[in-house]
Design an enzyme around this catalytic site. Structure first.
Site, PDB file in Angstrom:
ATOM      1  N   HIS A  22      45.442 -16.272  69.852  1.00 54.59           N
ATOM      2  CA  HIS A  22      44.462 -15.309  69.368  1.00 54.59           C
ATOM      3  C   HIS A  22      45.155 -14.251  68.530  1.00 54.59           C
ATOM      4  CE1 HIS A  22      41.150 -12.415  69.346  1.00 54.59           C
ATOM      5  NE2 HIS A  22      40.391 -13.459  69.595  1.00 54.59           N
ATOM      6  N   GLU A  81      37.421 -20.115  73.303  1.00 52.45           N
ATOM      7  CA  GLU A  81      36.837 -21.380  72.842  1.00 52.45           C
ATOM      8  C   GLU A  81      37.045 -22.534  73.816  1.00 52.45           C
ATOM      9  OE1 GLU A  81      34.887 -20.816  70.729  1.00 52.45           O
ATOM     10  OE2 GLU A  81      35.619 -20.341  68.738  1.00 52.45           O
TER      11      GLU A  81
HETATM   12  N1  ACO Z   1      48.721 -24.033  68.586  1.00 49.94           N
HETATM   13  C1  ACO Z   1      49.963 -24.132  68.063  1.00 49.94           C
HETATM   14  N2  ACO Z   1      50.617 -23.127  67.479  1.00 49.94           N
HETATM   15  C2  ACO Z   1      49.982 -21.946  67.417  1.00 49.94           C
HETATM   16  C3  ACO Z   1      48.687 -21.755  67.934  1.00 49.94           C
HETATM   17  C4  ACO Z   1      48.053 -22.859  68.546  1.00 49.94           C
HETATM   18  N3  ACO Z   1      46.821 -22.755  69.046  1.00 49.94           N
HETATM   19  N4  ACO Z   1      48.317 -20.472  67.725  1.00 49.94           N
HETATM   20  C5  ACO Z   1      49.337 -19.890  67.070  1.00 49.94           C
HETATM   21  N5  ACO Z   1      50.334 -20.789  66.875  1.00 49.94           N
HETATM   22  C6  ACO Z   1      51.608 -20.541  66.214  1.00 49.94           C
HETATM   23  C7  ACO Z   1      51.356 -20.241  64.755  1.00 49.94           C
HETATM   24  O1  ACO Z   1      51.347 -21.436  63.990  1.00 49.94           O
HETATM   25  C8  ACO Z   1      52.511 -19.352  64.405  1.00 49.94           C
HETATM   26  O2  ACO Z   1      53.628 -20.160  64.153  1.00 49.94           O
HETATM   27  P1  ACO Z   1      54.624 -19.826  62.926  1.00 49.94           P
HETATM   28  O3  ACO Z   1      55.147 -18.464  63.261  1.00 49.94           O
HETATM   29  O4  ACO Z   1      55.613 -20.927  63.006  1.00 49.94           O
HETATM   30  O5  ACO Z   1      53.771 -19.836  61.704  1.00 49.94           O
HETATM   31  C9  ACO Z   1      52.764 -18.581  65.701  1.00 49.94           C
HETATM   32  O6  ACO Z   1      52.195 -19.368  66.740  1.00 49.94           O
HETATM   33  C10 ACO Z   1      52.174 -17.216  65.741  1.00 49.94           C
HETATM   34  O7  ACO Z   1      50.828 -17.283  65.386  1.00 49.94           O
HETATM   35  P2  ACO Z   1      49.945 -15.973  65.348  1.00 49.94           P
HETATM   36  O8  ACO Z   1      50.399 -15.088  64.248  1.00 49.94           O
HETATM   37  O9  ACO Z   1      49.858 -15.435  66.702  1.00 49.94           O
HETATM   38  O10 ACO Z   1      48.546 -16.593  64.985  1.00 49.94           O
HETATM   39  P3  ACO Z   1      47.393 -15.921  64.129  1.00 49.94           P
HETATM   40  O11 ACO Z   1      47.154 -14.540  64.594  1.00 49.94           O
HETATM   41  O12 ACO Z   1      47.618 -16.144  62.698  1.00 49.94           O
HETATM   42  O13 ACO Z   1      46.231 -16.894  64.537  1.00 49.94           O
HETATM   43  C11 ACO Z   1      44.617 -18.080  65.668  1.00 49.94           C
HETATM   44  C12 ACO Z   1      45.402 -16.762  65.615  1.00 49.94           C
HETATM   45  C13 ACO Z   1      44.055 -18.390  64.314  1.00 49.94           C
HETATM   46  C14 ACO Z   1      43.471 -17.963  66.676  1.00 49.94           C
HETATM   47  C15 ACO Z   1      45.609 -19.198  66.126  1.00 49.94           C
HETATM   48  O14 ACO Z   1      46.129 -18.894  67.385  1.00 49.94           O
HETATM   49  C16 ACO Z   1      44.973 -20.562  66.099  1.00 49.94           C
HETATM   50  O15 ACO Z   1      44.926 -21.203  65.048  1.00 49.94           O
HETATM   51  N6  ACO Z   1      44.460 -21.069  67.279  1.00 49.94           N
HETATM   52  C17 ACO Z   1      43.813 -22.334  67.307  1.00 49.94           C
HETATM   53  C18 ACO Z   1      42.374 -22.200  66.789  1.00 49.94           C
HETATM   54  C19 ACO Z   1      41.458 -21.481  67.770  1.00 49.94           C
HETATM   55  O16 ACO Z   1      41.480 -21.702  68.957  1.00 49.94           O
HETATM   56  N7  ACO Z   1      40.602 -20.585  67.210  1.00 49.94           N
HETATM   57  C20 ACO Z   1      39.649 -19.794  67.969  1.00 49.94           C
HETATM   58  C21 ACO Z   1      40.119 -18.380  68.092  1.00 49.94           C
HETATM   59  S1  ACO Z   1      39.060 -17.435  69.119  1.00 49.94           S
HETATM   60  C22 ACO Z   1      37.759 -16.973  68.131  1.00 49.94           C
HETATM   61  O17 ACO Z   1      37.879 -16.805  66.947  1.00 49.94           O
HETATM   62  C23 ACO Z   1      36.462 -16.806  68.725  1.00 49.94           C
END
Ligand code: ACO
Length: 376
Positions: free
Chosen positions: A255, A313
């Site tokens: 998140h 989710e």
């Molecule tokens: N699976 C694998 N890797 C992940 C995930 C995940 N679910 N979430 C974050 N990461 C990784 C990112 O790729 C990033 O890696 P990098 O540094 O090598 O690029 C690292 O962890 C840090 O990511 P963040 O900066 O914390 O992520 P960001 O804030 O950009 O994204 C998000 C948050 C979009 C929700 C992300 O966690 C994600 O894509 N999750 C999966 C989709 C999802 O479940 N969405 C629903 C969110 S809840 C809502 O909107 C109601």
């Protein structure tokens, strides 16, 4: 240092404060969500969706007279006009995805005062989703039952059957849990649109478009698909490891704001447990819990120090599946809950009446010379 960072450009506007709101507050470090003054654990599970909408719009819970009036106001607006039904029929013929049909049909809500549009949007969104879902199955829409509340009516319009109390309570819990969540992308989109002195219908249409993306509201369908594809707990680790190895994200985890477990995941997990233990597929429920645990330990390995946790989710998927909703209705049902917050923010933004118009930093070249077409 590039010009962008000198001027304070933050990709994704992370940590940028874009509004003051009394609707909801998210503390990502403590894992706390306050909705209209209540902790989400206090509100969801007790409030009907009508009470939550009233709370967000009026900053106070309704008394019984106010609630009865509010329910009546909503009940009178559930019927879809012919223009909306025609549009949905044409979309169903083309098998348009449900979120796209919802976006198009939400745009048919007639222009009116802000109050009228807000009431119509809250009532119409579930009515549109229910009617369209039936049309996709080749069935006729079911008219709302004026005796039923908002959540029960949604299930009734979908299936033609009056839902039991446990189903209604589970859906009320879900809708209230997701009713608002700080300055999320779709809410921001709605506020930007209203800030131009545009109307609430346009704002909600834009918000639906923003919610649809897989990084926002599009995750629960794929999250459940993963559980189904894994099929057996013994396959979870290999399956998820391979996914991460391919650079894919695990849907339902991580998140932007929460650095600990999303409190909504706990509220929905408790609601899902109640639902599955009284009337559900316990095998699937247990498998989902196993998949969650495996995903969490692999994510800890994959991004040590980031503390990627379960988000709303994952349990949305389990709860809505327990309510017998097909996967393609998960995100549209999210919209039917979040419209409470979208409209609440529209009221706040209307009151603030300040155009949202940030800056950008030009990073292109500055000395291009014109080249005639024939020479390019
Ligand atoms: N699976 C694998 N890797 C992940 C995930 C995940 N679910 N979430 C974050 N990461 C990784 C990112 O790729 C990033 O890696 P990098 O540094 O090598 O690029 C690292 O962890 C840090 O990511 P963040 O900066 O914390 O992520 P960001 O804030 O950009 O994204 C998000 C948050 C979009 C929700 C992300 O966690 C994600 O894509 N999750 C999966 C989709 C999802 O479940 N969405 C629903 C969110 S809840 C809502 O909107 C109601």
């Amino acid at each position: 240092m590039g010009e962008s960072s000198r001027r304070g450009f933050v990709a994704g506007l992370e940590d940028v404060v874009a509004a003051e709101t009394r609707l909801s507050g998210v503390d990502g470090e403590a894992g706390q969500l306050i909705i209209g003054g209540f902790r989400v654990e206090e509100l969801a599970g007790r409030a009907s969706f009508e009470e939550t909408v009233y709370l967000l719009w009026h900053d106070a819970l309704p008394d019984s007279g106010q609630l009865a009036n509010f329910r009546e106001e909503l009940a009178g607006r559930r019927e879809l006009p012919p223009a909306t039904l025609d549009l949905l029929r044409a979309a169903a013929d083309e098998k348009v995805p449900v979120m796209d049909a919802l976006r198009m049909a939400a745009g048919t809500v007639s222009p009116g005062t802000d109050d009228e549009e807000a009431l119509a949007l809250v009532t119409r969104l579930p009515a549109i989703v229910a009617a369209y879902s039936r049309m996709l199955e080749g069935e006729e829409p079911v008219d709302a039952d004026p005796e039923l509340g908002h959540a029960a009516n949604y299930l009734y319009m979908l299936t033609g059957e009056v839902p039991g109390a446990e189903f209604t309570r589970a859906l009320d819990t879900y809708l209230s849990t997701v009713s608002d969540h700080g300055m999320n992308a779709s809410t921001f989109a709605a506020r930007v649109i209203v800030s131009t002195r545009s109307d609430f219908v346009s704002a909600v249409v834009g918000a639906i478009g923003a919610l649809k993306g897989p990084l926002h509201g599009g995750a629960p369908g794929p999250a459940l698909d993963v559980v189904f594809e894994i099929g057996d707990a013994s396959r979870a680790e290999a399956y998820l490891r391979e996914k991460l190895g391919r650079g894919e994200r695990l849907m339902g985890f991580g998140h932007r704001i929460y650095r600990v477990r999303d409190p909504r995941a706990d509220v929905l997990a408790a609601a899902a447990e109640r639902l599955y233990t009284t009337d559900g597929d316990m095998e699937l429920y247990e498998l989902a819990l196993d998949v969650e645990q495996t995903a969490l330990s692999l994510l800890a390995e994959h991004k040590p120090g980031r503390n990627l946790q379960t988000n709303v989710e994952f349990y949305t998927a389990l709860l809505l599946h327990g309510l017998q909703l097909p996967t393609q209705l998960f995100t549209p049902t999210f919209a039917a809950g979040r419209v409470a917050g979208w409209t609440g923010h529209c009221f706040e933004q209307r009151e603030l009446d300040r155009l949202i118009r940030p800056q950008s930093v030009y990073v292109g070249s500055r000395d291009a010379s014109w080249m005639p077409l024939a020479e390019r």
